[in-house]
Design a protein around this motif. Structure first.
Motif, PDB file in Angstrom:
ATOM      1  N   VAL A 150      43.259  45.117  35.299  1.00  0.00           N
ATOM      2  CA  VAL A 150      43.067  43.961  36.138  1.00  0.00           C
ATOM      3  C   VAL A 150      43.978  42.935  35.545  1.00  0.00           C
ATOM      4  O   VAL A 150      44.123  42.625  34.375  1.00  0.00           O
ATOM      5  N   CYS A 151      44.682  41.910  36.471  1.00  0.00           N
ATOM      6  CA  CYS A 151      45.518  40.888  35.758  1.00  0.00           C
ATOM      7  C   CYS A 151      44.479  40.005  35.515  1.00  0.00           C
ATOM      8  O   CYS A 151      43.698  39.446  36.440  1.00  0.00           O
ATOM      9  N   PRO A 152      44.494  39.326  34.135  1.00  0.00           N
ATOM     10  CA  PRO A 152      43.488  38.131  34.018  1.00  0.00           C
ATOM     11  C   PRO A 152      43.770  37.020  34.630  1.00  0.00           C
ATOM     12  O   PRO A 152      42.822  36.180  34.837  1.00  0.00           O
ATOM     13  N   VAL A 153      45.075  36.759  34.968  1.00  0.00           N
ATOM     14  CA  VAL A 153      45.424  35.451  35.784  1.00  0.00           C
ATOM     15  C   VAL A 153      45.011  35.880  37.052  1.00  0.00           C
ATOM     16  O   VAL A 153      44.428  34.690  37.649  1.00  0.00           O
ATOM     17  N   ALA A 189      39.668  42.473  41.898  1.00  0.00           N
ATOM     18  CA  ALA A 189      38.481  43.153  41.190  1.00  0.00           C
ATOM     19  C   ALA A 189      37.032  42.932  41.771  1.00  0.00           C
ATOM     20  O   ALA A 189      37.070  41.577  41.749  1.00  0.00           O
ATOM     21  N   ASP A 190      36.102  43.716  41.646  1.00  0.00           N
ATOM     22  CA  ASP A 190      34.877  43.198  42.034  1.00  0.00           C
ATOM     23  C   ASP A 190      33.858  43.211  40.907  1.00  0.00           C
ATOM     24  O   ASP A 190      32.829  42.859  41.090  1.00  0.00           O
ATOM     25  N   HIS A 191      34.032  43.718  39.743  1.00  0.00           N
ATOM     26  CA  HIS A 191      33.185  43.644  38.642  1.00  0.00           C
ATOM     27  C   HIS A 191      33.686  42.469  37.622  1.00  0.00           C
ATOM     28  O   HIS A 191      34.755  42.599  37.002  1.00  0.00           O
ATOM     29  N   GLU A 192      32.899  41.585  37.260  1.00  0.00           N
ATOM     30  CA  GLU A 192      32.924  40.644  36.404  1.00  0.00           C
ATOM     31  C   GLU A 192      33.202  41.004  35.060  1.00  0.00           C
ATOM     32  O   GLU A 192      34.302  40.718  34.491  1.00  0.00           O
ATOM     33  N   ILE A 195      36.897  41.788  34.611  1.00  0.00           N
ATOM     34  CA  ILE A 195      37.841  40.773  34.608  1.00  0.00           C
ATOM     35  C   ILE A 195      37.706  40.086  32.802  1.00  0.00           C
ATOM     36  O   ILE A 195      38.616  39.799  32.125  1.00  0.00           O
ATOM     37  N   ARG A 196      36.393  40.059  32.441  1.00  0.00           N
ATOM     38  CA  ARG A 196      35.983  39.389  31.370  1.00  0.00           C
ATOM     39  C   ARG A 196      36.951  40.361  30.133  1.00  0.00           C
ATOM     40  O   ARG A 196      37.352  39.632  29.236  1.00  0.00           O
ATOM     41  N   VAL A 197      36.781  41.633  30.269  1.00  0.00           N
ATOM     42  CA  VAL A 197      37.444  42.470  29.258  1.00  0.00           C
ATOM     43  C   VAL A 197      38.994  42.477  29.385  1.00  0.00           C
ATOM     44  O   VAL A 197      39.603  42.294  28.211  1.00  0.00           O
ATOM     45  N   ALA A 198      39.617  42.357  30.391  1.00  0.00           N
ATOM     46  CA  ALA A 198      41.063  42.020  30.387  1.00  0.00           C
ATOM     47  C   ALA A 198      41.555  40.918  29.748  1.00  0.00           C
ATOM     48  O   ALA A 198      42.351  40.616  28.833  1.00  0.00           O
ATOM     49  N   ALA A 199      40.657  39.746  30.032  1.00  0.00           N
ATOM     50  CA  ALA A 199      40.981  38.266  29.769  1.00  0.00           C
ATOM     51  C   ALA A 199      41.151  38.089  28.139  1.00  0.00           C
ATOM     52  O   ALA A 199      41.836  37.722  27.480  1.00  0.00           O
TER      53      ALA A 199
END
Ligand SMILES: [Zn+2]
Length: 487
Positions: A150-153, A189-192, A195-199
């Protein structure tokens, strides 16, 4: 002669910069560019790292930036190199800076994931943004980190460009501008958790790499388990099964996650597995901040030291052992054993230097001085109730004290006598081991069974039976009674 060479964009792969150079310089064919750039014109351009470049290419690449900064800011080194043990980390970095080409052995880079060939990835929204800001798209490093989807931005899924990073594709320099479609819609992305992992990973990735840190990542993560349910009260044992269960539950919705096995987790903690993605997953789960992760430090005192000190402190204040045990939620027998310094506690490494050829009249003196160290070594071997006991012999004591073999039996009679006083028969030693194992089981508040004792000690039933007459010397009444009725 390289006349025009484009400057790198933020977080741009060096490969991307070279590809942009190639398309803008109007070469008749790729091979002409390859000849200009690479020492070997048949070399496959390395997308994650670097190649051996011609002096002209090196000059162009390092016109406004050092080679060190190129490695840190425009290759994947901060991902593959960051958590390596110090010596290997430094070697890998140096071999990249000097373009020695042997860094692949040092960095352990996976060539494919799940059997699929890796391709350069991109975020459609980032590409659109780059086209607007820079007039062209480029390959970002952060989209190539293995484990990021996922792109964190923009919080949208990354797309596969089809440009193979590894494999047997013909050498070529492909720009993002030519490979990424002009307009493409994003899939969010539908799972928080994704996104948290990518960021988190991107934040760690982009921080400067501490090239001098001596802390290994397994030890660091272990220290971050202190005072959680994943370590025993005194911190000696890891409850890895519980950790594994909670960990896999926490990452249940993380798609394409391969880091799900208990043995994999175990290997990260023992420093036998150094994978950026896996390390970040464990750190997130343990609540370690990205800042702590890029400046790893071990606590000054271990959980065990703090635990022992708490017992001494409370006891000096007059608190009784049962009350201390309750306060610290620890088994009474352990608290008492440590409080009475019955087994000795944590040990500073001991080194005794006995110079060979010392004058004979000095041996008496050395014998006196070594005696307390021998006593300490003996209690270390006996274990403190939580560490596994070892058999006491002259040899094992000599080993702990770094004495050469036979030194004690030849020159140090008082020390030798002390060892003989504590020597146990094999059956007595087994009894000590069984008592230790029973304490372990008691600690996990499981029912005590013969099978559990056997698993912990690897003891045969016959040997277990042989040690039973000595059990009462090593376990107190109730526990001894339980052990005697195990079979
Ligand atoms: Zn993006």
């Amino acid at each position: 002669m390289i006349a025009y060479f484009p400057a790198a964009y933020p977080d741009e792969l060096l490969y991307s910069q070279l590809a942009r150079y190639y398309t803008k310089s109007g070469y008749m064919a790729y091979s002409f560019a390859a000849e200009e750039l690479f020492l070997s014109k048949t070399a496959r351009p390395d997308m994650d790292f670097i190649n051996c470049y011609t002096p002209a290419a090196v000059q162009a690449i390092t016109r406004n930036i050092s080679m060190e900064a190129v490695i840190e800011k425009h290759t994947m080194f901060p991902c593959y190199g960051r958590f390596l043990p110090r010596e290997r980390r430094q070697k890998a970095f140096q071999s990249l800076v000097s373009m020695l080409g042997n860094y692949y052995n040092l960095l352990s880079i996976p060539q494919s994931k799940n059997g699929k060939v890796r391709c350069l990835c991109y975020c459609p929204a980032c590409a659109a943004h780059d086209r607007e800001q820079c007039g062209e798209a480029y390959w970002h490093r952060i989209h190539q980190i293995i484990g990021i989807h996922v792109c964190p931005v923009h919080r949208c899924y990354l797309m596969d460009s089809g440009v193979m990073i590894s494999g047997k594709a013909t050498p070529f320099l492909k720009t993002a501008e030519e490979m990424i479609p002009q307009s493409e819609s994003c899939v969010f992305a539908d799972h928080e958790i994704e996104i948290r992992v990518a960021a988190y990973m991107v934040e760690v990735f982009q921080a400067d790499v501490d090239m001098d840190s001596c802390v290994t990542v397994g030890d660091f993560l272990h220290s971050k388990m202190a005072n959680t349910q994943y370590r025993s009260v005194r911190g000696e044992q890891r409850n890895i099964a519980l950790f594994h269960a909670d960990f896999t539950e926490y990452y249940r919705n993380l798609s394409q996650n391969w880091f799900t096995e208990l043995w994999q987790i175990q290997k990260v903690l023992t420093n036998d597995r150094v994978n950026f993605y896996e390390i970040c997953l464990m750190a997130i789960f343990l609540g370690v901040t990205t800042d702590e992760m890029v400046h790893m430090e071990l606590p000054e005192k271990t959980q065990q030291q703090l635990f022992d000190e708490a017992i001494y402190r409370l006891h000096e204040k007059g608190v009784k052992y049962p009350a201390i045990a309750k306060t610290l939620s620890a088994p009474y027998v352990i608290v008492k054993a440590i409080g009475e310094r019955r087994y000795g506690t944590y040990h500073k490494p001991t080194k005794v230097s006995l110079k060979s050829g010392a004058k004979p009249q000095n041996w008496n003196h050395i014998d006196e001085n070594t005696l307390p160290l021998v006593k300490e070594a003996i209690s270390q071997l006996q274990g403190d109730g939580t560490t596994r006991p070892k058999k006491i012999t002259t040899f094992t004591v000599e080993k702990i004290l770094h004495l050469s073999s036979k030194k004690i039996s030849l020159y140090l009679p008082k020390c030798l006598a002390e060892i003989h006083r504590h020597e146990e028969s094999q059956e007595q030693y087994w009894a000590r081991e069984v008592a230790w194992a029973a304490h372990q089981v008691e600690d996990t508040s499981d029912d005590l069974t013969w099978r559990k004792v056997r698993d912990l000690t690897n003891m045969r039933r016959r040997d277990f039976e042989a040690c039973l007459p000595y059990i009462s010397d090593y376990a107190d009444g109730e526990l001894a009674e339980q052990i005697l009725h195990l079979l």
